[in-house]
Scaffold this active site. Structure first.
Site, PDB file in Angstrom:
ATOM      1  N   LYS A 112      32.258  47.672  77.643  1.00 30.79           N
ATOM      2  CA  LYS A 112      33.309  48.682  77.851  1.00 30.79           C
ATOM      3  C   LYS A 112      34.356  48.626  76.753  1.00 30.79           C
ATOM      4  O   LYS A 112      34.832  49.651  76.278  1.00 30.79           O
ATOM      5  CB  LYS A 112      34.002  48.461  79.198  1.00 30.79           C
ATOM      6  N   LYS A 197      22.709  52.715  82.983  1.00 27.31           N
ATOM      7  CA  LYS A 197      22.959  52.802  84.418  1.00 27.31           C
ATOM      8  C   LYS A 197      23.575  54.146  84.806  1.00 27.31           C
ATOM      9  O   LYS A 197      24.341  54.718  84.036  1.00 27.31           O
ATOM     10  CB  LYS A 197      23.925  51.660  84.778  1.00 27.31           C
ATOM     11  N   LYS A 200      29.417  55.890  87.753  1.00 31.25           N
ATOM     12  CA  LYS A 200      30.257  57.010  88.129  1.00 31.25           C
ATOM     13  C   LYS A 200      31.380  57.279  87.148  1.00 31.25           C
ATOM     14  O   LYS A 200      31.949  58.344  87.134  1.00 31.25           O
ATOM     15  CB  LYS A 200      30.807  56.799  89.533  1.00 31.25           C
TER      16      LYS A 200
END
Ligand code: AMP
Ligand code: TRP
Length: 358
Positions: A112, A197, A200
């Site tokens: 990230k 993945k 969301k």
């Protein structure tokens, strides 16, 4: 009874990945077999750029969707992390047990942080320390087992390490938890990019099926899923990730086995069509119940209020005992305003508190 804890971050709308990888099992299995807590971990949503109004809306929506997915407040505790101060209180103590090297090794942080830097953005310090807060979420409740999707096992390992290290240095204050993975669909992949993945928080809508997507939207997304070159339907995660993902989703929705299902289909088109319908059927009851709950916001608020009160009662003695064990001077309450931890305890008392909380 075994204590189970898990959480979901209100950083985006809940996805099919959240449901098949985590929430469905919480509802179908965990809440029935264990003393389970399920938490909307809103503090974790502040580790990346966020819009305050959106976090609030998503937190409420996540709570509503957890209940719509079948979590029953008579069987388990559903609550919002920021409503229970013990998470942040304990997180600081655990920061004094964790090392910076340990934090920088976390795969999710590295990925990230690299993405954010590549976009020219800065990285919040809380993104680095977030696994410590997650460890606090888990350890504050004397948790035995943490049911999570594949991506979270490294974080649960860290919680284990911190618990064991704290216990060894300062006396037995924490239960050492273990991760429990979902079987099929422990990792649902993005339909447009089957090597990453279905998350969301990602921006790419077309590859993500949201729990509240209308049936036609679900069908369109599944029918447009990226498949692999080649024609036959074979189950091979490495070489045919797109098809493997569809087979796993279909298997998770129908209770089948991806390998066996691969023999049933001659074409990608037929596989997609059945997968789309299976997903629509799995989501239908959740969406129906969500609609009912939205009409009764006072009910959802009541569940969260009661859940937080129950959670506080469990976490408080564990965290108080850890504060004493690590060497902080207990507060002596003169005016009776609530410090039930009491003044006179020397040192530990950890196990007693843990047992009392359980
Ligand atoms: P998060 O969306 O990161 O808050 O995750 C909530 C729970 O859903 C965690 O247990 C995750 O491991 C699980 N989860 C999230 N995305 C997926 C996915 N694509 N496949 C399987 N499990 C997932
Ligand atoms: N980090 C988890 C995720 O991104 C969410 C989470 C926060 C969690 N605290 C937790 C999961 C404690 C299990 C237990 O999915």
């Amino acid at each position: 009874m075994e204590r189970v804890f898990s959480g979901v971050k209100p950083t985006g709308h809940l996805t099919l990945g959240n449901y098949l990888g985590a929430v469905r099992r919480w509802a179908e299995v965990d809440q029935h077999r264990a003393d389970a807590l399920f938490c909307i971990v809103d503090l974790h949503a502040l580790t990346v750029d966020h819009d305050p109004g959106r976090v609030r809306r998503l937190s409420r929506q996540a709570a509503t969707l957890l209940l719509a997915s079948g979590l029953d407040p008579r069987l388990c505790t559903v609550f919002v992390q920021s409503h229970v101060d013990e998470h942040a209180r304990l997180s600081y103590l655990l920061e004094c047990v964790a090392t910076d090297g340990e934090m920088r090794r976390m795969i999710q942080y590295r990925e990230k942080a690299a993405r954010q830097r590549a976009r020219g953005g800065s990285v919040r310090l809380s993104l680095l320390t977030y696994p410590v807060l997650m460890a606090a979420d888990i350890l504050a409740y004397g948790t035995d087992r943490v049911p999570v999707g594949d991506d979270q096992t490294q974080h649960v390992e860290l919680a284990r390490d911190l618990a064991a290290r704290f216990n060894q240095r300062y006396g037995q204050a924490f239960v050492v938890p273990r991760a429990a993975k979902a079987g099929v669909a422990a990792r649902v992949m993005n339909l447009q990019d089957p090597r990453s993945k279905m998350g969301k928080s990602d921006d790419s809508g077309p590859g993500i099926v949201y729990l509240l997507d209308e049936p036609d939207v679900v069908r369109r997304k599944v029918m447009r899923a990226v498949t692999d070159s080649g024609r036959e339907v074979v189950y091979d995660r490495e070489r045919r990730p797109g098809v493997a993902n569809l087979l796993e989703i279909l298997a998770a929705c129908t209770g089948g086995n991806p390998e066996a299902l691969s023999g049933v289909y001659e074409t990608y088109g037929a596989l997609k069509k059945d997968t789309a319908e299976a997903v629509v059927e799995v989501l239908r009851p959740v969406q129906d119940r969500h609609r009912e709950l939205c009409a009764d916001p006072a009910y959802v608020e009541g569940v969260l209020r009661d859940g937080a009160a129950r959670a506080r009662g469990m976490a408080r003695p564990v965290v108080d005992a850890a504060y004493r064990a690590i060497g902080l001077l207990p507060q002596v309450s003169g005016d009776g305003d609530g410090d039930e931890g009491g003044g006179s305890v020397e040192g530990g008392g950890g196990l007693g508190a843990l047992n009392a909380a359980r």
